[in-house]
Design a protein around this motif. Structure first.
Motif, PDB file in Angstrom:
ATOM      1  N   TRP A  32     -65.507  18.884 -58.931  1.00  0.00           N
ATOM      2  CA  TRP A  32     -66.128  18.608 -60.804  1.00  0.00           C
ATOM      3  C   TRP A  32     -65.426  16.998 -60.768  1.00  0.00           C
ATOM      4  O   TRP A  32     -65.403  16.879 -62.433  1.00  0.00           O
ATOM      5  CB  TRP A  32     -64.784  19.958 -60.982  1.00  0.00           C
ATOM      6  CG  TRP A  32     -64.040  19.749 -61.219  1.00  0.00           C
ATOM      7  CD1 TRP A  32     -62.832  19.852 -62.615  1.00  0.00           C
ATOM      8  CD2 TRP A  32     -63.233  20.952 -60.746  1.00  0.00           C
ATOM      9  NE1 TRP A  32     -61.717  19.569 -61.762  1.00  0.00           N
ATOM     10  CE2 TRP A  32     -61.307  20.778 -60.764  1.00  0.00           C
ATOM     11  CE3 TRP A  32     -63.748  21.388 -59.664  1.00  0.00           C
ATOM     12  CZ2 TRP A  32     -60.943  20.861 -59.942  1.00  0.00           C
ATOM     13  CZ3 TRP A  32     -62.097  22.040 -58.597  1.00  0.00           C
ATOM     14  CH2 TRP A  32     -61.461  21.617 -58.879  1.00  0.00           C
ATOM     15  N   TRP A  33     -65.971  16.317 -60.227  1.00  0.00           N
ATOM     16  CA  TRP A  33     -65.527  15.247 -60.849  1.00  0.00           C
ATOM     17  C   TRP A  33     -66.718  14.813 -61.112  1.00  0.00           C
ATOM     18  O   TRP A  33     -67.228  14.033 -60.209  1.00  0.00           O
ATOM     19  CB  TRP A  33     -65.923  14.634 -59.639  1.00  0.00           C
ATOM     20  CG  TRP A  33     -63.662  14.536 -58.480  1.00  0.00           C
ATOM     21  CD1 TRP A  33     -63.221  15.390 -59.862  1.00  0.00           C
ATOM     22  CD2 TRP A  33     -63.344  14.462 -57.849  1.00  0.00           C
ATOM     23  NE1 TRP A  33     -61.197  15.692 -59.546  1.00  0.00           N
ATOM     24  CE2 TRP A  33     -61.997  14.873 -57.699  1.00  0.00           C
ATOM     25  CE3 TRP A  33     -63.211  13.974 -56.551  1.00  0.00           C
ATOM     26  CZ2 TRP A  33     -60.742  14.872 -56.476  1.00  0.00           C
ATOM     27  CZ3 TRP A  33     -62.538  14.030 -55.898  1.00  0.00           C
ATOM     28  CH2 TRP A  33     -61.393  14.063 -55.954  1.00  0.00           C
ATOM     29  N   GLU A  38     -64.328   9.681 -62.660  1.00  0.00           N
ATOM     30  CA  GLU A  38     -64.548  10.681 -61.709  1.00  0.00           C
ATOM     31  C   GLU A  38     -65.623  10.309 -60.166  1.00  0.00           C
ATOM     32  O   GLU A  38     -64.910  10.043 -59.391  1.00  0.00           O
ATOM     33  CB  GLU A  38     -63.964  11.873 -61.605  1.00  0.00           C
ATOM     34  CG  GLU A  38     -63.428  12.581 -62.713  1.00  0.00           C
ATOM     35  CD  GLU A  38     -63.819  13.342 -63.274  1.00  0.00           C
ATOM     36  OE1 GLU A  38     -62.790  14.305 -63.591  1.00  0.00           O
ATOM     37  OE2 GLU A  38     -64.655  14.027 -63.527  1.00  0.00           O
ATOM     38  N   GLY A  64     -62.220  20.694 -66.163  1.00  0.00           N
ATOM     39  CA  GLY A  64     -61.141  20.374 -64.840  1.00  0.00           C
ATOM     40  C   GLY A  64     -61.027  21.457 -65.304  1.00  0.00           C
ATOM     41  O   GLY A  64     -61.613  22.324 -65.272  1.00  0.00           O
ATOM     42  N   LEU A  89     -57.580  23.559 -56.042  1.00  0.00           N
ATOM     43  CA  LEU A  89     -56.024  23.513 -56.758  1.00  0.00           C
ATOM     44  C   LEU A  89     -55.500  24.529 -56.430  1.00  0.00           C
ATOM     45  O   LEU A  89     -55.346  25.670 -56.244  1.00  0.00           O
ATOM     46  CB  LEU A  89     -56.440  23.584 -57.957  1.00  0.00           C
ATOM     47  CG  LEU A  89     -56.929  22.356 -58.900  1.00  0.00           C
ATOM     48  CD1 LEU A  89     -56.841  22.557 -59.973  1.00  0.00           C
ATOM     49  CD2 LEU A  89     -56.673  20.950 -58.682  1.00  0.00           C
ATOM     50  N   HIS A 140     -51.774  14.393 -59.196  1.00  0.00           N
ATOM     51  CA  HIS A 140     -52.106  14.519 -60.539  1.00  0.00           C
ATOM     52  C   HIS A 140     -51.176  14.648 -61.327  1.00  0.00           C
ATOM     53  O   HIS A 140     -50.448  15.024 -61.055  1.00  0.00           O
ATOM     54  CB  HIS A 140     -53.604  14.683 -61.224  1.00  0.00           C
ATOM     55  CG  HIS A 140     -55.054  13.319 -60.925  1.00  0.00           C
ATOM     56  ND1 HIS A 140     -54.705  13.269 -61.369  1.00  0.00           N
ATOM     57  CD2 HIS A 140     -55.661  14.173 -60.464  1.00  0.00           C
ATOM     58  CE1 HIS A 140     -55.800  12.034 -61.076  1.00  0.00           C
ATOM     59  NE2 HIS A 140     -56.294  13.455 -60.385  1.00  0.00           N
ATOM     60  N   TRP A 247     -63.772  16.820 -72.201  1.00  0.00           N
ATOM     61  CA  TRP A 247     -62.383  15.886 -72.225  1.00  0.00           C
ATOM     62  C   TRP A 247     -62.529  14.484 -72.424  1.00  0.00           C
ATOM     63  O   TRP A 247     -61.676  13.329 -72.834  1.00  0.00           O
ATOM     64  CB  TRP A 247     -61.801  15.901 -71.320  1.00  0.00           C
ATOM     65  CG  TRP A 247     -61.912  15.499 -69.662  1.00  0.00           C
ATOM     66  CD1 TRP A 247     -62.848  16.353 -68.472  1.00  0.00           C
ATOM     67  CD2 TRP A 247     -61.992  14.449 -68.743  1.00  0.00           C
ATOM     68  NE1 TRP A 247     -62.617  15.620 -67.871  1.00  0.00           N
ATOM     69  CE2 TRP A 247     -62.622  14.570 -67.196  1.00  0.00           C
ATOM     70  CE3 TRP A 247     -60.295  13.180 -68.661  1.00  0.00           C
ATOM     71  CZ2 TRP A 247     -62.347  13.426 -66.831  1.00  0.00           C
ATOM     72  CZ3 TRP A 247     -61.095  12.456 -67.909  1.00  0.00           C
ATOM     73  CH2 TRP A 247     -61.853  12.540 -67.290  1.00  0.00           C
ATOM     74  N   TRP A 267     -56.285  11.552 -64.368  1.00  0.00           N
ATOM     75  CA  TRP A 267     -56.902  11.900 -64.666  1.00  0.00           C
ATOM     76  C   TRP A 267     -57.631  10.899 -65.965  1.00  0.00           C
ATOM     77  O   TRP A 267     -58.970  10.074 -65.894  1.00  0.00           O
ATOM     78  CB  TRP A 267     -57.512  12.490 -64.140  1.00  0.00           C
ATOM     79  CG  TRP A 267     -58.019  13.937 -65.615  1.00  0.00           C
ATOM     80  CD1 TRP A 267     -59.004  14.235 -66.479  1.00  0.00           C
ATOM     81  CD2 TRP A 267     -56.631  14.504 -64.806  1.00  0.00           C
ATOM     82  NE1 TRP A 267     -58.320  15.319 -67.071  1.00  0.00           N
ATOM     83  CE2 TRP A 267     -57.081  15.556 -66.365  1.00  0.00           C
ATOM     84  CE3 TRP A 267     -55.985  15.392 -64.268  1.00  0.00           C
ATOM     85  CZ2 TRP A 267     -56.608  16.870 -66.637  1.00  0.00           C
ATOM     86  CZ3 TRP A 267     -55.203  16.373 -64.084  1.00  0.00           C
ATOM     87  CH2 TRP A 267     -55.542  17.065 -65.418  1.00  0.00           C
ATOM     88  N   ASN A 298     -50.574  19.086 -60.468  1.00  0.00           N
ATOM     89  CA  ASN A 298     -51.872  19.280 -59.559  1.00  0.00           C
ATOM     90  C   ASN A 298     -52.485  18.146 -58.475  1.00  0.00           C
ATOM     91  O   ASN A 298     -52.332  17.477 -58.885  1.00  0.00           O
ATOM     92  CB  ASN A 298     -52.335  19.676 -60.954  1.00  0.00           C
ATOM     93  CG  ASN A 298     -53.663  18.577 -61.302  1.00  0.00           C
ATOM     94  OD1 ASN A 298     -53.287  18.035 -62.511  1.00  0.00           O
ATOM     95  ND2 ASN A 298     -54.537  18.541 -61.413  1.00  0.00           N
TER      96      ASN A 298
HETATM   97  C1  BGC Z   1     -58.395  17.653 -61.577  1.00  0.00           C
HETATM   98  C2  BGC Z   1     -58.867  16.793 -61.907  1.00  0.00           C
HETATM   99  C3  BGC Z   1     -60.661  16.365 -62.744  1.00  0.00           C
HETATM  100  C4  BGC Z   1     -59.639  17.018 -63.794  1.00  0.00           C
HETATM  101  C5  BGC Z   1     -60.939  16.772 -65.410  1.00  0.00           C
HETATM  102  C6  BGC Z   1     -58.566  18.306 -62.988  1.00  0.00           C
HETATM  103  O1  BGC Z   1     -58.513  19.943 -62.528  1.00  0.00           O
HETATM  104  O2  BGC Z   1     -57.443  18.101 -60.572  1.00  0.00           O
HETATM  105  O3  BGC Z   1     -58.951  15.751 -60.666  1.00  0.00           O
HETATM  106  O4  BGC Z   1     -59.985  14.815 -63.132  1.00  0.00           O
HETATM  107  O5  BGC Z   1     -59.844  18.608 -63.584  1.00  0.00           O
HETATM  108  O6  BGC Z   1     -61.962  17.017 -64.487  1.00  0.00           O
END
Ligand code: BGC
Length: 416
Positions: A32-33, A38, A64, A89, A140, A247, A267, A298
């Motif tokens: 989901w980048w 990202e 996210g 995660l 993160h 976000w 992020w 995380n």
């Molecule tokens: C992830 C990050 C990501 C963020 C927003 C988080 O859950 O760990 O890598 O950038 O979500 O997408």
């Protein structure tokens, strides 16, 4: 398969053959980048693999916290067509690992000494029954605030140290006609703010008891009510278009000086860097007031789905690339996170990244490192989603703080 991926596959095979090497397949990666920062970080990984003749089939999901990506994943697995590798995660990784769906990476991990360099806090989410089942990319943390320096300077605001300082700063911006807080009203973003707000309202004892031990008394406590009151304060200082905003668009408001602060995981730094902004000059990073000694973390990892017994060459190459020291530095510099290895020199990271590494090590040493509730590192998905629902309903004015506390206790109990 699209024309593009067919062509890509064919050209990768041709390059590999003409180089006299074995024919490499693609990796299909669900992640989901999708924001600018990202995507720039992901490119570091794609290029690394391309250098090894491995093609990339992109499978982006939205949002996210990974909720939507996990929904897509379940559908693919149910159809007997799991992607090669999947961003995931904490508890979601353990869940798939316990179902026996993931490839065993132990041979590679032993060869490369992962046990000695990946921090214990991450290993507990990367191994099941002594087997490595995913490759940690980064660490993160969610208890950060991002600020536009010029906006703060113009309004005579210093970095707030306490919740009261923060309230004063927010009210000052409000009086000056600046949107104090940039926020996107999506459940995972509300929950991300809640991680830090709970930590600041009741300290590590409340955070641990409520989110990790799921203790009903802590979930229903006065300190938790205080956390909801603080969320209500935040809600009353976001702009009127916050609902549903992504976000990274909230980060853009801070980048452009349309808002003073954003509470978001690191992020967000990737967006500032991608916009050519420098820490300390254009933007400031600091821990959410009152959580300076804590880190709510995380870690992104890539789970490798078992594709018929053994780890494929492409999966091993991907995992090996991810854990390599040079990739860990190159990627995390761009992503905003810090390395998932404890043996690296962080001097190439910027000031926020260096602070992140220092905070992480100090929090781990002093017992102040906690998994992020919002990002799946404090409790399983069913509990997390139950907490999300209450936090979001309260944020959107459905419950007052007292009702929210009661709802939280019963929602968590029902989810267990
Ligand atoms: C992830 C990050 C990501 C963020 C927003 C988080 O859950 O760990 O890598 O950038 O979500 O997408």
């Amino acid at each position: 398969m699209t024309y593009f991926t067919k062509t890509l596959k064919a050209s990768v095979a041709f390059v590999a053959l003409s180089a006299g090497a074995a024919v490499a397949a693609d990796v299909e990666v669900l992640h989901w980048w999708t924001s600018g920062g990202e995507a720039a970080a992901l490119n570091v990984l794609k290029e690394d693999l391309a250098g090894q003749g491995i093609g990339w089939q992109d499978m982006p999901g939205a949002g996210g916290g990974g909720t939507e990506a996990m929904t897509v994943l379940r559908a693919r697995v149910a159809a007997g067509d799991a992607p090669t590798a999947v961003q995931a995660l904490g508890f979601d990784i353990l869940d798939w690992g316990n179902q026996g769906a993931l490839a065993n990476l132990n041979d590679l991990a032993a060869e490369e000494g992962w046990d000695d360099v990946v921090p214990a806090a991450l290993q507990q989410f990367a191994k099941v029954d002594g087997k490595w089942i995913s490759a940690p990319v980064n660490v993160h943390s969610t208890n950060w605030v991002w600020a536009n320096k010029a906006v703060l300077d113009a309004n005579g605001i210093a970095i707030p140290e306490t919740w009261d300082d923060f309230v004063a700063a927010v009210e000052k911006l409000d009086a000056a006609g600046v949107t104090p807080i940039a926020h996107g009203g999506q459940a995972w973003q509300d929950a991300t703010v809640f991680d830090a707000v709970v930590m600041s309202s009741g300290g590590p004892d409340l955070y641990r008891a409520a989110f990790i031990d799921l203790d009903a008394e802590a979930l229903g406590s006065d300190a938790m009510k205080e956390a909801f009151d603080r969320m209500a304060f935040i809600r009353s200082h976001v702009d009127e278009n916050f609902s549903g905003r992504d976000w990274n668009l909230a980060t853009a408001m801070v980048i452009n000086g349309e808002a003073g602060f954003q509470m978001m995981g690191d992020w967000a730094k990737g967006e500032f860097l991608n916009a050519g902004k420098a820490p300390g000059e254009d933007f400031l990073c600091f821990r959410f007031p009152g959580t300076q000694d804590q880190v709510t973390f995380n870690a992104d990892q890539f789970m490798m789905f078992d594709q018929g017994g053994t780890v494929s060459d492409e999966q091993a190459a991907l995992a090996s690339a991810i854990l390599s020291p040079s990739f860990q530095i190159a990627f995390n510099k761009v992503k905003g996170s810090v390395p998932a290895r404890t043996d690296l020199d962080g001097s190439e990271l910027d000031a926020c990244g260096q602070q992140g590494m220092k905070d992480l090590a100090a929090a781990a040493a002093s017992g102040n490192l906690f998994g992020s509730m919002a990002h799946g590192h404090a409790n399983p998905a069913a509990v997390k989603n139950a907490i999300y629902d209450v936090v979001t309903a309260h944020f959107n004015g459905e419950y007052d703080s007292e009702t929210a506390v009661e709802e939280l206790v019963s929602a968590v109990e029902l989810a267990l």
